[in-house]
Design an enzyme around this catalytic site. Structure first.
Site, PDB file in Angstrom:
ATOM      1  N   SER A   1       1.174  -1.058   0.209  1.00 34.01           N
ATOM      2  CA  SER A   1      -0.739  -0.423  -0.007  1.00 34.01           C
ATOM      3  C   SER A   1       0.578   1.448   0.128  1.00 34.01           C
ATOM      4  O   SER A   1       1.733   1.377   0.854  1.00 34.01           O
ATOM      5  CB  SER A   1      -0.670   0.431   1.420  1.00 34.01           C
ATOM      6  OG  SER A   1      -1.385   1.470   1.596  1.00 34.01           O
TER       7      SER A   1
ATOM      8  N   HIS B   1      -1.309  -1.885  -3.973  1.00 33.71           N
ATOM      9  CA  HIS B   1      -2.873  -1.079  -3.535  1.00 33.71           C
ATOM     10  C   HIS B   1      -2.887   0.444  -3.451  1.00 33.71           C
ATOM     11  O   HIS B   1      -1.620   0.949  -2.707  1.00 33.71           O
ATOM     12  CB  HIS B   1      -2.629  -1.317  -2.396  1.00 33.71           C
ATOM     13  CG  HIS B   1      -3.947  -1.809  -1.504  1.00 33.71           C
ATOM     14  ND1 HIS B   1      -5.392  -2.013  -1.201  1.00 33.71           N
ATOM     15  CD2 HIS B   1      -4.369  -0.631  -0.685  1.00 33.71           C
ATOM     16  CE1 HIS B   1      -6.084  -1.091  -1.122  1.00 33.71           C
ATOM     17  NE2 HIS B   1      -5.702  -0.677  -0.099  1.00 33.71           N
TER      18      HIS B   1
ATOM     19  N   ASP C   1      -4.384   3.841  -2.205  1.00 31.35           N
ATOM     20  CA  ASP C   1      -5.822   4.481  -1.285  1.00 31.35           C
ATOM     21  C   ASP C   1      -6.052   5.258  -1.518  1.00 31.35           C
ATOM     22  O   ASP C   1      -5.293   6.417  -1.377  1.00 31.35           O
ATOM     23  CB  ASP C   1      -5.644   4.260   0.582  1.00 31.35           C
ATOM     24  CG  ASP C   1      -5.234   3.195   0.997  1.00 31.35           C
ATOM     25  OD1 ASP C   1      -5.830   2.320   0.500  1.00 31.35           O
ATOM     26  OD2 ASP C   1      -4.043   2.276   1.378  1.00 31.35           O
TER      27      ASP C   1
ATOM     28  N   MET D   1      -8.980   8.553  -0.786  1.00 26.89           N
ATOM     29  CA  MET D   1      -9.381   9.143   0.382  1.00 26.89           C
ATOM     30  C   MET D   1      -9.749  10.794  -0.108  1.00 26.89           C
ATOM     31  O   MET D   1      -9.316  11.498  -0.467  1.00 26.89           O
ATOM     32  CB  MET D   1      -8.204   8.908   2.346  1.00 26.89           C
ATOM     33  CG  MET D   1      -7.859   7.814   1.785  1.00 26.89           C
ATOM     34  SD  MET D   1      -7.673   7.747   3.961  1.00 26.89           S
ATOM     35  CE  MET D   1      -6.564   6.288   3.448  1.00 26.89           C
TER      36      MET D   1
ATOM     37  N   HIS E   1      -8.327   1.896  -3.836  1.00 25.35           N
ATOM     38  CA  HIS E   1      -9.078   1.313  -2.880  1.00 25.35           C
ATOM     39  C   HIS E   1      -9.544   2.543  -2.794  1.00 25.35           C
ATOM     40  O   HIS E   1      -9.514   3.907  -1.958  1.00 25.35           O
ATOM     41  CB  HIS E   1      -8.186   0.728  -1.800  1.00 25.35           C
ATOM     42  CG  HIS E   1      -9.202   1.272  -0.910  1.00 25.35           C
ATOM     43  ND1 HIS E   1      -8.800   0.305   0.592  1.00 25.35           N
ATOM     44  CD2 HIS E   1     -10.919   0.667  -0.434  1.00 25.35           C
ATOM     45  CE1 HIS E   1      -9.605   0.687   1.725  1.00 25.35           C
ATOM     46  NE2 HIS E   1     -10.269   0.788   1.395  1.00 25.35           N
TER      47      HIS E   1
ATOM     48  N   MET F   1     -12.344   4.737  -1.087  1.00 28.81           N
ATOM     49  CA  MET F   1     -12.453   5.453   0.610  1.00 28.81           C
ATOM     50  C   MET F   1     -13.340   6.954   0.361  1.00 28.81           C
ATOM     51  O   MET F   1     -12.559   8.000   0.609  1.00 28.81           O
ATOM     52  CB  MET F   1     -11.786   5.029   1.133  1.00 28.81           C
ATOM     53  CG  MET F   1     -11.020   4.430   1.555  1.00 28.81           C
ATOM     54  SD  MET F   1      -9.607   3.959   3.126  1.00 28.81           S
ATOM     55  CE  MET F   1      -8.715   4.254   1.326  1.00 28.81           C
TER      56      MET F   1
ATOM     57  N   MET G   1     -11.705  -4.703   5.729  1.00 30.29           N
ATOM     58  CA  MET G   1     -11.161  -3.711   6.371  1.00 30.29           C
ATOM     59  C   MET G   1     -10.586  -4.582   8.189  1.00 30.29           C
ATOM     60  O   MET G   1     -11.411  -5.088   8.611  1.00 30.29           O
ATOM     61  CB  MET G   1     -11.147  -2.796   7.215  1.00 30.29           C
ATOM     62  CG  MET G   1     -11.448  -2.208   5.043  1.00 30.29           C
ATOM     63  SD  MET G   1     -10.234  -1.498   4.523  1.00 30.29           S
ATOM     64  CE  MET G   1      -8.924  -0.415   5.262  1.00 30.29           C
TER      65      MET G   1
ATOM     66  N   ASP H   1      -7.269  -5.520   4.761  1.00 36.79           N
ATOM     67  CA  ASP H   1      -6.066  -4.040   4.556  1.00 36.79           C
ATOM     68  C   ASP H   1      -6.385  -4.026   5.996  1.00 36.79           C
ATOM     69  O   ASP H   1      -7.386  -3.829   6.841  1.00 36.79           O
ATOM     70  CB  ASP H   1      -7.183  -3.866   3.864  1.00 36.79           C
ATOM     71  CG  ASP H   1      -6.163  -2.376   3.576  1.00 36.79           C
ATOM     72  OD1 ASP H   1      -5.008  -1.879   3.641  1.00 36.79           O
ATOM     73  OD2 ASP H   1      -6.921  -1.192   2.741  1.00 36.79           O
TER      74      ASP H   1
HETATM   75  C1  DX5 Z   1      -6.361   2.701   5.177  1.00 39.53           C
HETATM   76  C2  DX5 Z   1      -5.653   1.965   4.102  1.00 39.53           C
HETATM   77  C3  DX5 Z   1      -4.427   1.180   3.763  1.00 39.53           C
HETATM   78  C4  DX5 Z   1      -3.781   1.550   5.162  1.00 39.53           C
HETATM   79  C5  DX5 Z   1      -2.817   0.272   5.179  1.00 39.53           C
HETATM   80  O1  DX5 Z   1      -7.287   3.212   5.728  1.00 39.53           O
HETATM   81  O2  DX5 Z   1      -6.861   1.236   2.733  1.00 39.53           O
HETATM   82  O3  DX5 Z   1      -4.632   0.573   3.030  1.00 39.53           O
HETATM   83  O4  DX5 Z   1      -2.665   1.825   3.741  1.00 39.53           O
HETATM   84  O5  DX5 Z   1      -1.439   0.848   6.461  1.00 39.53           O
HETATM   85  P1  DX5 Z   1      -1.225  -0.237   7.440  1.00 39.53           P
HETATM   86  O6  DX5 Z   1      -0.538  -1.591   6.349  1.00 39.53           O
HETATM   87  O7  DX5 Z   1      -0.094   0.498   7.922  1.00 39.53           O
HETATM   88  O8  DX5 Z   1      -2.073  -1.388   8.346  1.00 39.53           O
HETATM   89 ZN    ZN Z   2      -6.314   0.236   1.395  1.00 40.43          ZN
END
Ligand code: DX5
Ligand code: ZN
Length: 224
Positions: free
Chosen positions: A7, A32, A34, A36, A65, A67, A136, A174
């Site tokens: 990620s 991956h 993320d 947001m 992903h 969010m 999650m 994740d």
């Molecule tokens: C959190 C993200 C994850 C994040 C995980 O909201 O969706 O993908 O990067 O990070 P770690 O592996 O550090 O928990």
């Molecule tokens: Zn994620």
């Protein structure tokens, strides 16, 4: 087959290509991403223009992903920027089936994500329409949080439903996946492992990706 999806949230954004390539050299087979929006989750990260730059820098599938609120509005932009997989949150999609169809219509593999408080049962009507289900194991928004163990039961439940209904979606996890937790996650039945801080937090993504993957693959042998 176990796959590692580093990620990039925990990478150095000023060295995104180098960090990503190092994690892939260590065995990552997906990246991956993320996304947001500061509304669905209390953090803001990146958008389609970063996906476009990454697309030119790596040759593995980009696992985006989302969010974000109103993900349907942004699916076309992510697909056009080079996303290969796009997942949306069950909690953000009042017309989840339509959102999944939209992702597929744009040529991407569609995934659905559930937060720690959302039961697996809420997905029963879409499990035959998804390429992957993302469980999650932290509340989304930040990297480096502690693994929430209720994810393990959810992964087991999904694996059992998949067998009982003869479906073929893949199970992704994740949040808080590291060398301590990865064994439980793999033994529960997850096969796509997202890891941010465990890969990028130690200063050597290539080494840390390889070690995490090795621990994960050793745990497969212990699966019952
Ligand atoms: C959190 C993200 C994850 C994040 C995980 O909201 O969706 O993908 O990067 O990070 P770690 O592996 O550090 O928990
Ligand atoms: Zn994620």
């Amino acid at each position: 087959m176990i796959e590692l999806a580093p990620s990039i949230l925990s990478a150095d954004f000023a060295r995104l290509a180098e960090d990503s390539q190092a994690a892939l050299a260590g065995g990552g087979t997906l990246l991956h991403v993320d996304v947001m929006d500061g509304h669905f989750v209390p953090n803001i990260t990146i958008g389609p223009c970063v996906v476009k730059s990454l697309r030119a820098a790596v040759d593995v599938p980009l696992d985006c992903h989302l969010m974000i609120e109103n993900p349907d509005e942004y699916v076309p932009a992510f697909a056009d920027s080079g996303a290969d997989w796009i997942s949306v949150h069950q909690e953000a999609c009042p017309h989840l089936h339509r959102s999944l169809q939209l992702i597929q219509h744009h040529g991407c593999k569609a995934g659905v994500v559930i937060n720690p408080a959302t039961p697996v049962e809420t997905l029963s009507e879409v499990l035959d329409s998804v390429h992957h289900v993302l469980v999650m194991s932290v509340n989304p928004g930040f990297g480096g949080q502690k693994f929430i163990p209720n994810a393990l039961e959810k992964i087991k439940k999904l694996a059992a439903i998949r067998t009982a209904r003869k479906l073929d979606f893949r199970i992704e996890v994740d949040g808080g996946v590291d060398r301590e937790t990865v064994g439980d996650v793999v033994r529960a039945g997850a096969e796509l492992l997202v890891a941010g801080s465990a890969v990028f937090g130690g200063g050597d993504p290539r080494r840390d990706a390889a070690e995490l993957l090795k621990t994960a693959r050793e745990s497969v042998l212990e699966r019952v």
